[in-house]
Scaffold this motif. Structure first.
Motif, short mmCIF file in Angstrom:
data_model
loop_
_atom_site.label_atom_id
_atom_site.label_comp_id
_atom_site.label_asym_id
_atom_site.label_seq_id
_atom_site.Cartn_x
_atom_site.Cartn_y
_atom_site.Cartn_z
N UNK A 110 0.84 -1.20 0.00
CA UNK A 110 0.00 0.00 0.00
C UNK A 110 0.87 1.25 0.00
N UNK A 111 0.51 2.23 -0.81
CA UNK A 111 1.22 3.51 -0.82
C UNK A 111 0.66 4.40 0.27
N UNK A 112 1.53 4.89 1.13
CA UNK A 112 1.10 5.71 2.25
C UNK A 112 1.40 7.18 1.93
N UNK A 113 0.47 8.04 2.34
CA UNK A 113 0.66 9.48 2.19
C UNK A 113 1.09 10.06 3.52
N UNK A 114 2.19 10.78 3.53
CA UNK A 114 2.69 11.40 4.75
C UNK A 114 1.91 12.68 5.04
N UNK A 115 1.44 12.82 6.27
CA UNK A 115 0.68 14.00 6.67
C UNK A 115 1.48 14.76 7.70
N UNK A 116 1.75 16.03 7.40
CA UNK A 116 2.51 16.88 8.31
C UNK A 116 1.51 17.69 9.13
N UNK A 117 1.39 17.36 10.43
CA UNK A 117 0.43 18.06 11.27
C UNK A 117 0.83 19.51 11.50
N UNK A 118 2.07 19.87 11.26
CA UNK A 118 2.47 21.27 11.38
C UNK A 118 2.05 22.08 10.17
N UNK A 119 1.68 21.42 9.07
CA UNK A 119 1.25 22.11 7.85
C UNK A 119 -0.04 21.45 7.37
N UNK A 120 -1.15 21.70 8.07
CA UNK A 120 -2.41 21.03 7.71
C UNK A 120 -2.87 21.42 6.32
N UNK A 121 -3.48 20.47 5.63
CA UNK A 121 -3.95 20.73 4.26
C UNK A 121 -5.47 20.75 4.19
N UNK A 122 -6.10 21.00 5.33
CA UNK A 122 -7.55 21.17 5.35
C UNK A 122 -7.86 22.45 6.12
N UNK A 123 -9.03 23.00 5.83
CA UNK A 123 -9.46 24.23 6.48
C UNK A 123 -10.55 23.91 7.48
N UNK A 124 -10.51 24.57 8.63
CA UNK A 124 -11.58 24.43 9.60
C UNK A 124 -12.85 25.06 9.03
N UNK A 125 -13.99 24.63 9.58
CA UNK A 125 -15.26 25.14 9.06
C UNK A 125 -15.35 26.65 9.19
N UNK A 126 -14.89 27.21 10.33
CA UNK A 126 -14.96 28.65 10.51
C UNK A 126 -14.06 29.37 9.51
#
Length: 299
Positions: free
Chosen positions: A8-24
């Motif tokens: 399986x190919x894993x995607x690395x997620x950097x919690x210091x650079x989130x790639x999603x926006x909060x609802x607000x």
């Protein structure tokens, strides 16, 4: 727990650079970009002298490298200098080259149709110096509209920088820099194009998550108003639950035994909720109580 296959190919997620926006954050950005779209549409209508409409479609956060990979090799990218960007990244206003040529033709009094009434396809090419000067004149107020639409969410100066035509060589930001990407549908006359606006996340997100100026003062005002609201305060014995039948059968002289011991403090109650304990007493000719405990009582 599910086990993923070894290949399986894993995607690395950097919690210091989130790639999603909060609802607000998304909602605040949507409101700003919707305002910008209306302002831009008004500017295009005034300068091309044909009905124009700019409709905001979506907003997302992506790296600059991902953003440029989604663009065609030849396009128009207006680079925008932002004082608020700590990384030195610049914003981008991007639209298709043929679309810009159609706007220029409209601005100069021409149309997209030839003498025979047919519409010839416009070329995918970079602009000449004259065309670049006209595009600057066409969109110079659009940058001001961007600053106006964001208000305090885009602090500092916002200036028109330069025009680039190759999405892979336009160095507006580092490849890994996060950008706020907004997509618009631009309709000028009968022509419809897709345009994008990319703004450095480090220039936008801090203003979105920080509390607006004056929040402390507003909180103090709310608290001062709440403390002046009148409430009903009562001192009571421990209540006794009874049935409706017993209440109906009450007669003069009946004795009701209460579960409140003679040595037990009274309950100080606000809106049915005990908030303190008190002992019975007197103040001159009036009955009174002395508060002995202010801890809220849980029933």
């Amino acid at each position: 727990m599910a086990v993923l296959p070894a290949d399986t190919d894993y995607l690395h997620y950097d919690f210091r650079r989130p790639t999603t926006l909060a609802r607000e954050q998304s909602r605040a950005l949507e409101l700003a970009f919707e305002t910008f779209g209306r302002q831009w549409g008004t500017q295009l209508t005034a300068k091309t002298r044909v009905r124009a409409q700019v409709v905001f479609e979506a907003v997302a956060i992506r790296t600059y490298d991902d953003y440029t990979r989604s663009l065609p090799p030849t396009t128009v990218m207006l680079l925008i200098g932002l004082e608020a960007s700590a990384s030195g990244a610049r914003g981008v206003l991007q639209f298709p080259a043929p679309g810009g040529l159609a706007w220029i033709s409209r601005m100069l009094g021409g149309t997209e149709s030839g003498a025979d009434g047919t519409t010839a396809p416009l070329p995918e090419r970079g602009y000449t110096p004259v065309e670049q000067a006209i595009v600057r004149r066409l969109l110079e107020d659009t940058v001001d509209d961007l600053r106006y639409s964001f208000g305090a969410q885009l602090p500092g100066t916002v200036v028109f920088d330069s025009i680039q035509h190759n999405s892979q060589f336009a160095q507006a930001a580092a490849p890994a820099d996060l950008m706020i990407i907004a997509t618009f549908r631009v309709t000028v006359g009968d022509r419809c194009d897709t345009a994008t606006v990319a703004l450095p996340a480090d220039a936008i997100l801090p203003a979105l998550v920080a509390p607006p100026a004056g929040d402390d003062a507003n909180g103090d005002g709310i608290r001062s108003q709440i403390t002046t609201v009148p409430v009903q305060l009562a001192v009571q014995l421990t209540p006794l639950p009874v049935t409706a039948g017993r209440v109906i059968s009450l007669a003069v002289g009946d004795v009701i035994r209460l579960p409140h011991a003679s040595h037990k403090p009274l309950d100080v109650v606000v809106d049915g909720v005990p908030v303190a304990r008190a002992s019975a007493g007197a103040s001159g000719s009036r009955r009174a109580c002395v508060v002995t405990d202010t801890e809220e009582i849980a029933r």
